[in-house]
Design a protein around this motif. Structure first.
Motif, short mmCIF file in Angstrom:
data_model
loop_
_atom_site.label_atom_id
_atom_site.label_comp_id
_atom_site.label_asym_id
_atom_site.label_seq_id
_atom_site.Cartn_x
_atom_site.Cartn_y
_atom_site.Cartn_z
N SER B 28 58.09 -16.45 119.17
CA SER B 28 58.11 -14.99 119.26
C SER B 28 58.98 -14.40 118.15
N ALA B 29 58.80 -13.11 117.96
CA ALA B 29 59.60 -12.40 116.95
C ALA B 29 61.08 -12.51 117.29
N ALA B 30 61.38 -12.50 118.60
CA ALA B 30 62.78 -12.56 119.01
C ALA B 30 63.42 -13.88 118.58
N THR B 31 62.69 -15.00 118.80
CA THR B 31 63.22 -16.30 118.40
C THR B 31 63.49 -16.34 116.90
N ALA B 32 62.52 -15.80 116.12
CA ALA B 32 62.68 -15.80 114.67
C ALA B 32 63.89 -14.96 114.27
N ALA B 33 64.06 -13.83 114.93
CA ALA B 33 65.19 -12.95 114.60
C ALA B 33 66.51 -13.66 114.89
N VAL B 34 66.57 -14.38 116.03
CA VAL B 34 67.80 -15.10 116.36
C VAL B 34 68.10 -16.15 115.30
N ALA B 35 67.04 -16.86 114.85
CA ALA B 35 67.25 -17.89 113.84
C ALA B 35 67.82 -17.28 112.57
N VAL B 36 67.26 -16.14 112.13
CA VAL B 36 67.76 -15.48 110.92
C VAL B 36 69.23 -15.08 111.10
N LEU B 37 69.55 -14.54 112.28
CA LEU B 37 70.93 -14.11 112.54
C LEU B 37 71.90 -15.28 112.46
#
Ligand SMILES: Nc1ncnc2c1ncn2[C@@H]1O[C@H](COP(=O)(O)OP(=O)(O)OP(=O)(O)O)[C@@H](O)[C@H]1O
Ligand SMILES: [Mg+2]
Lengths: 263, 279
Positions: B28-37
């Protein structure tokens, strides 16, 4: 045991109601248990037997209804005025709930905590001598006196359940509510424990209600059988007059399904 | 379901009538965002700490000089004797700091465990006190107490009592929250008071866990009492600090070796006892 409140049963439950998040579990339940009487409570899984018992002893707060002990109304849990009245009822659990590391004797003594001041009860070492003797007598009554010194966790399930009953005796309870006391026991141990409960009712004049999942045990030992369906008592008959059809009606799958769908 | 495997009698059930298994959810977009963070946080941390392998390589001369002066360790009888004596003081700081924090940790744990707390107010208050004691490092407590009672081991003991109360109280409260509530309910029905229930149902059930955690904290506290010595609270840490200030690096290495012996001995002892009691 001396009858109090002239003719009132030892335990009278009137119109007990309880629901969890809008789902009715107890629907105006009535239940009487007289002194000297052994009542078996039957009913399908989820029909509210445990909830009813837990409401009576104050482990759950009912939404409505009254509990009378010898005709006197028991107040809500934590109400100081009712503490003495509440102590007259003991509960025995399927999971037994003894402290496994403590000896059988110390576990039985713990039944008396409600009437002991803190200075006599902060640790088992402070228990008065008379209490230990009384607890030994209770253990003897259930046939466990020879195992008094053993940690409760080392006894078999049937032996532990008898110790738990001795704890209820040491509480000097006049009413004992047992929630599936023998569901985890083998047939021989189960029969032994249920007949012990029946004897305690007959010989000691205790009022005993036990939830059982074996109609045969109920028929053999109980004085009266109460059958619950969806939180109501639908059967209430002397054990000798209980028919197979009565019992079957309690466990009809359709009834349970319609109950589940209605809720 | 693999068709090849269905020929044998004991093969998988034919899958025809059963509903198809649900699809795996795509990332999900959320998982990707967490990884970037998470990656960004590490980049910032790298910069913020001036992390630099190059600087480490360039500085090797300094370390070599240091080691040259430190080795061989100074094993003269005088140094060994004062070192051993100070190591015992360190052990004593750890022991007293642990033992004397038992009463306060027990009271706070009983108030801060949902199974034993008398009411919500006491629960919140005890939790806050424990959090505070845990949040302030023992070294900070030591610095405060050094100003109050002067340099020396007593300040170290006080510091450990305070910090360890916070940590052990929290651990004990958690141990009490994990127990089976049955015995507690059984005694409640019989009319036992809150204190009686704690004394006869809750505490007897958690004795092995409590002893295990106590030994674990003793082990940790002996190690921290060493650090407390570095800030002036007595023991062998104090000697290590002194020998560094006086450039007696050989002496310092001897002290560190004694520390190692002490730490390993305490660790072994506590592990052994914990194994024996099965905690
Ligand atoms: N604490 C609770 N919160 C929500 N629902 C509950 C709770 N306790 C019981 N229930 C629900 O109330 C209903 C009756 O439960 P109860 O345990 O009284 O049944 P029972 O007759 O004792 O069943 P069993 O024969 O399986 O022991 C069940 O549907 C159960 O899911
Ligand atoms: Mg039940």
């Amino acid at each position: 045991m001396a009858a109090q409140g002239a003719g009132a049963p030892a335990l009278a439950v009137r119109g007990l109601r309880k629901s969890y998040s809008g789902r009715t579990v107890l629907d105006s339940l009535d239940l009487d248990v007289a002194a000297g009487e052994f009542v078996a409570v039957l009913g399908a899984n989820g029909c509210g037997k445990s909830t009813a018992l837990r409401c009576v002893v104050g482990l759950e707060t009912p939404d409505g209804g009254t509990v009378l002990v010898h005709g006197r109304e028991v107040g809500p849990a934590g109400d100081a005025g009712s503490a003495e009245l509440r102590r007259r009822t003991a509960m025995v659990f399927q999971q037994i709930h003894l402290v496994r590391r403590r000896s059988a004797l110390d576990n039985v003594c713990a039944g008396a905590l409600g009437r002991l001041p803190l200075r006599h009860s902060l640790t088992p070492a402070l228990f008065p001598r008379e209490l230990r003797e009384e607890a030994m007598a209770c253990l003897d009554r259930v046939g466990m006196a020879d195992r008094a010194a053993e940690p409760a966790g080392r006894l078999s399930g049937g032996q532990q359940q008898r110790v738990a009953i001795a704890r209820a005796l040491c509480q000097r309870a006049e009413i004992i509510l047992a929630d599936e006391p023998v569901s985890a026991l083998d047939p021989a141990a189960a029969d032994q424990v249920v007949s012990l409960l029946a004897e305690l009712a007959r010989d000691q004049g205790l009022a005993i209600a036990a939830v059982l999942h074996q109609p045969a045990l109920a028929a053999r030992h109980a004085d009266r059988v109460v059958g619950l369906v969806a939180g109501r008592a639908v059967v209430d008959a002397p054990a000798s007059r209980l028919t197979a059809a009565d019992v079957d009606a309690l466990y009809v799958p359709d009834l349970r399904l319609t109950h589940l769908e209605a809720s | 379901m693999s068709r090849a495997a269905t020929s044998a009698g004991a093969g998988p059930l034919p899958g025809g009538a059963a509903p198809a298994p649900p699809r795996r959810r795509p990332v999900s977009a959320a998982t990707a965002a967490v990884a970037v963070l998470v990656v960004a946080a590490h980049v910032l941390a790298w910069r913020g700490t001036e992390f630099s392998p190059v600087a480490l390589l360039q500085g090797w001369r300094g370390m070599a000089d240091f080691l040259e002066q430190a080795l061989p360790p100074d094993l003269s009888a005088g140094v060994l004797l004062t070192g051993a004596r100070a190591a015992l003081v360190t052990l004593a700081i750890g022991l007293l700091g642990t033992t004397l924090s038992v009463p306060s940790a027990l009271v706070l744990a009983l108030l801060a465990a949902r199974t034993t707390t008398p009411n919500r107010w006491a629960y919140q208050a005890a939790r806050s006190v424990l959090s505070f004691l845990r949040a302030v490092p023992d070294v900070v407590f030591a610095l405060v107490f050094v100003t109050a009672v002067g340099l020396g081991p007593f300040a170290g003991v006080l510091a450990l009592i305070f910090h360890n109360t916070g940590v052990m109280g929290k651990l004990w409260a958690e141990a009490m929250e994990e127990i089976d509530l049955g015995p507690r309910d059984a005694l409640r029905v019989s009319g036992a008071s809150g204190t009686q229930v704690a004394a006869h149902a809750v505490l007897p059930s958690v004795v092995p866990q409590f002893v295990g955690l106590l030994l674990y904290r003793f082990d940790v506290n002996v190690r921290s009492s060493l650090v407390l010595g570095l800030v002036g609270a007595g023991g062998i840490g104090f000697l290590v600090n002194q020998s560094i200030k006086l450039f007696r690096f050989g002496e310092m290495v001897t002290h560190l070796m004694l520390v190692m012996v002490l730490v390993v001995a305490v660790d072994q002892l506590s592990a052994h006892v914990r194994r024996r009691i099965g905690a």
